[in-house]
Motif scaffolding. Sequence first.
Motif, PDB file in Angstrom:
ATOM      1  N   UNK A 189       0.809  -1.176  -0.071  1.00  0.00           N
ATOM      2  CA  UNK A 189      -0.156   0.064   0.184  1.00  0.00           C
ATOM      3  C   UNK A 189       0.811   1.545  -0.030  1.00  0.00           C
ATOM      4  N   UNK A 190       2.172   1.096   0.477  1.00  0.00           N
ATOM      5  CA  UNK A 190       3.116   2.235   0.453  1.00  0.00           C
ATOM      6  C   UNK A 190       3.314   2.471  -0.918  1.00  0.00           C
ATOM      7  N   UNK A 191       3.607   1.692  -1.897  1.00  0.00           N
ATOM      8  CA  UNK A 191       3.762   1.657  -3.326  1.00  0.00           C
ATOM      9  C   UNK A 191       2.603   2.337  -3.995  1.00  0.00           C
ATOM     10  N   UNK A 192       1.336   1.970  -3.451  1.00  0.00           N
ATOM     11  CA  UNK A 192       0.061   2.661  -4.052  1.00  0.00           C
ATOM     12  C   UNK A 192       0.066   4.081  -3.534  1.00  0.00           C
ATOM     13  N   UNK A 193       0.263   4.251  -2.411  1.00  0.00           N
ATOM     14  CA  UNK A 193       0.328   5.838  -1.911  1.00  0.00           C
ATOM     15  C   UNK A 193       1.267   6.515  -2.921  1.00  0.00           C
ATOM     16  N   UNK A 194       2.471   6.015  -2.877  1.00  0.00           N
ATOM     17  CA  UNK A 194       3.479   7.042  -3.690  1.00  0.00           C
ATOM     18  C   UNK A 194       3.166   7.315  -5.200  1.00  0.00           C
ATOM     19  N   UNK A 195       2.483   6.135  -6.004  1.00  0.00           N
ATOM     20  CA  UNK A 195       1.977   6.277  -7.171  1.00  0.00           C
ATOM     21  C   UNK A 195       0.943   7.259  -7.283  1.00  0.00           C
ATOM     22  N   UNK A 196      -0.009   7.143  -6.264  1.00  0.00           N
ATOM     23  CA  UNK A 196      -1.162   7.914  -6.404  1.00  0.00           C
ATOM     24  C   UNK A 196      -0.781   9.688  -6.194  1.00  0.00           C
ATOM     25  N   UNK A 197       0.503   9.424  -5.616  1.00  0.00           N
ATOM     26  CA  UNK A 197       0.989  11.020  -5.327  1.00  0.00           C
ATOM     27  C   UNK A 197       1.898  11.427  -6.384  1.00  0.00           C
ATOM     28  N   UNK A 198       1.978  10.668  -7.432  1.00  0.00           N
ATOM     29  CA  UNK A 198       2.634  11.089  -8.644  1.00  0.00           C
ATOM     30  C   UNK A 198       4.263  10.538  -8.913  1.00  0.00           C
ATOM     31  N   UNK A 199       4.638   9.736  -7.923  1.00  0.00           N
ATOM     32  CA  UNK A 199       5.973   9.087  -8.171  1.00  0.00           C
ATOM     33  C   UNK A 199       5.923   8.311  -9.275  1.00  0.00           C
ATOM     34  N   UNK A 200       7.126   8.346  -9.976  1.00  0.00           N
ATOM     35  CA  UNK A 200       7.296   7.600 -11.399  1.00  0.00           C
ATOM     36  C   UNK A 200       7.100   5.918 -11.029  1.00  0.00           C
ATOM     37  N   UNK A 201       6.502   5.267 -12.005  1.00  0.00           N
ATOM     38  CA  UNK A 201       6.466   3.853 -11.301  1.00  0.00           C
ATOM     39  C   UNK A 201       7.858   3.263 -11.469  1.00  0.00           C
ATOM     40  N   UNK A 202       8.500   3.688 -12.086  1.00  0.00           N
ATOM     41  CA  UNK A 202      10.026   2.867 -12.266  1.00  0.00           C
ATOM     42  C   UNK A 202      10.775   3.005 -10.933  1.00  0.00           C
ATOM     43  N   UNK A 203      10.269   4.299 -10.105  1.00  0.00           N
ATOM     44  CA  UNK A 203      11.128   4.543  -8.824  1.00  0.00           C
ATOM     45  C   UNK A 203      10.302   3.613  -7.746  1.00  0.00           C
ATOM     46  N   UNK A 204       9.397   2.938  -7.805  1.00  0.00           N
ATOM     47  CA  UNK A 204       8.858   2.168  -6.863  1.00  0.00           C
ATOM     48  C   UNK A 204       8.596   0.717  -7.198  1.00  0.00           C
ATOM     49  N   UNK A 205       9.117  -0.250  -6.182  1.00  0.00           N
ATOM     50  CA  UNK A 205       9.056  -1.371  -6.678  1.00  0.00           C
ATOM     51  C   UNK A 205       8.604  -2.336  -5.047  1.00  0.00           C
ATOM     52  N   UNK A 206       7.568  -3.306  -5.380  1.00  0.00           N
ATOM     53  CA  UNK A 206       7.325  -3.927  -4.177  1.00  0.00           C
ATOM     54  C   UNK A 206       8.004  -5.504  -4.479  1.00  0.00           C
ATOM     55  N   UNK A 207       8.273  -5.968  -3.278  1.00  0.00           N
ATOM     56  CA  UNK A 207       8.793  -7.566  -3.380  1.00  0.00           C
ATOM     57  C   UNK A 207       8.164  -8.221  -2.235  1.00  0.00           C
ATOM     58  N   UNK A 208       8.115  -9.607  -2.773  1.00  0.00           N
ATOM     59  CA  UNK A 208       7.460 -10.414  -1.737  1.00  0.00           C
ATOM     60  C   UNK A 208       8.623 -11.383  -1.394  1.00  0.00           C
TER      61      UNK A 208
END
Length: 337
Positions: free
Chosen positions: A36-55
């Motif tokens: 959900x941190x990833x989702x919040x960052x992208x909703x705030x306009x952060x480039x998708x290439x700068x955000x990654x989620x890992x399992x």
Amino acid sequence: MLELGDHAEEGHKEVGAYAAQKGVDAILTYGRAAQHIVQGAMNAGLDTEKVMHFKNRDDMHRELKRRITNQSIILVKGSSAMNMNKTVKFIKDRYFYSMKIDSTINEETIEISSETFEYLEIEKDQIILHFGQLKKPLKVVLNDQLKLGEMLVPEKLSKHITIPSLPYEYYWEDNSLHVGPVIGMIVYTRYIDDPKQQLVRFTNYHKIKGLVYFFFPDTISKKNQTISGYYYDPKTSSFKWGTFPFPNSMFNRIPLRASRYQYLQEIIGDTIFNYPYGNTDKLDFWKLMYMQPVIKQHLPRTKEYRDVNSVLKSLQKCDAVYLKFSLQWLVEQESFT
């Protein structure tokens, strides 16, 4: 964050939005709720290439290793239940220390400050240096003229092997210092006779670092457990001859005899790639290369030949089409018999 109950999702999104607003260069998250941190960052306009989620934590560590530079500022944040101390240790073990290869110190020793000795929590006055397949015991000598984290490693490791002065990756694990990577390439003799032909293969050496050498199997010494060949020197963009330990991994570029492969496999393990030589067809190889972002942009459109119509369709999109058939395939086609 794990104890926020119904507010957990929204709370994680707020963290992501806050980080995005502060202009961070990258956000790497791990764990189910952290997505959900990833989702919040992208909703705030952060480039998708700068955000990654890992399992998987190891996957996150590999991405960290790819991104970290000497100028990086890193915040590691997470609930204690997520064991983020493991990620802190991963970073410290790889980036807290500075290693210098020294030709003046005794080949049986490694020099560090007493402060570093205490910081490392070394249990004995001896560590094991791993360089390729070589495991060399080194006596710890305290040198308080060195700063915290500084290490002096001997250039000469044995009668036959020295560590070339190259940029390496290195990390501590228990009582062992791992230096590398050490990568070997088996090539035809024509590349030994004229090593400059191999220069194009080292264009992105700065992303690999370590010792990368190529050789022909005749230069393997079973007695000394060494291999002689040419290694790449990034300072001069040229090749130098040397004698090295067996590598961590090996890439085969010749029709290697089965007996030699078995011998190398006994020493190195299952990290010998491209054996037998030519074991993949051109289409499969293209698919593998197309997955590499750096290479993808240089590859032509490639499709499997099915019939004449598939060629005509390609000509509608391309000015020229290159057809590659094996002689055996041509003989098998009725139209050519």
